[in-house]
Design an enzyme around this catalytic site. Sequence first.
Site, PDB file in Angstrom:
ATOM      1  N   HIS A  19       0.470  -1.101  -0.240  1.00  0.00           N
ATOM      2  CA  HIS A  19      -0.040  -0.057  -0.065  1.00  0.00           C
ATOM      3  C   HIS A  19       0.574   1.108  -0.050  1.00  0.00           C
ATOM      4  CE1 HIS A  19      -3.287  -2.524   1.832  1.00  0.00           C
ATOM      5  NE2 HIS A  19      -3.599  -2.332   1.305  1.00  0.00           N
ATOM      6  N   LYS A  43     -16.120  -7.477   6.327  1.00  0.00           N
ATOM      7  CA  LYS A  43     -14.466  -8.400   6.291  1.00  0.00           C
ATOM      8  C   LYS A  43     -13.934  -8.635   7.231  1.00  0.00           C
ATOM      9  CE  LYS A  43     -13.061  -7.049   2.129  1.00  0.00           C
ATOM     10  NZ  LYS A  43     -11.777  -6.372   1.584  1.00  0.00           N
ATOM     11  N   ARG A  97      -1.048  -6.452  -8.464  1.00  0.00           N
ATOM     12  CA  ARG A  97      -0.426  -7.432  -7.621  1.00  0.00           C
ATOM     13  C   ARG A  97       0.235  -8.405  -8.719  1.00  0.00           C
ATOM     14  NH1 ARG A  97      -2.937  -7.706  -2.314  1.00  0.00           N
ATOM     15  NH2 ARG A  97      -4.472  -8.582  -3.479  1.00  0.00           N
ATOM     16  N   SER A 135      -3.528  -7.819   2.551  1.00  0.00           N
ATOM     17  CA  SER A 135      -3.343  -7.588   3.999  1.00  0.00           C
ATOM     18  C   SER A 135      -4.040  -8.684   5.066  1.00  0.00           C
ATOM     19  CB  SER A 135      -4.504  -6.622   4.815  1.00  0.00           C
ATOM     20  OG  SER A 135      -4.057  -5.201   4.069  1.00  0.00           O
TER      21      SER A 135
END
Length: 172
Positions: A19, A43, A97, A135
């Site tokens: 990030h 989440k 990514r 994450s």
Amino acid sequence: MPERVGLYPGTFDPIHNGHLDVIHRAARLMDRLVVGVAMSAGKGPLFSLEERVDLVREEVRPIAERTGTTIEVEPFETLLVSFARQVGAAVIVRGLRAVSDFDYELQMAGMNHRLDAEVETVFLMASERNQFINSRFVKEIARLGGEVSSFVPALTLERTLARVRGHTGEHV
């Protein structure tokens, strides 16, 4: 020339070096960058929205100082394009990514364009050393006692380890 305002959205639970790499690179392209921290209660976040906003503010401060770009960190729980309009952003910045990210991000960019054709989406590829970080992996590895110090900055590491070890205080 009008101010170039970008929005980099995410849940940042926790913020990691990938990030920060995208934020640094986006800051060099914008006059003002807003980092939008999404509510994303579904989440099951490790950190509350307020904690994530505070942590992101701390971690991006050195980037703002190095680049001379104004970087603001704001929470949101609206449609992304609505939030972009609210903060005056003409550009949504998304990090990629791998090819697997591209499919999802392309669909999101298309939907956002249909909702507001005035807001463009710009993709920045993650640097090679950060392409595998996410994450979810950081949290899982930390919960299982693994080493995550190469994935997150020091303050985030401290708070993440404190949280997974059951300490809920702001600082350890």
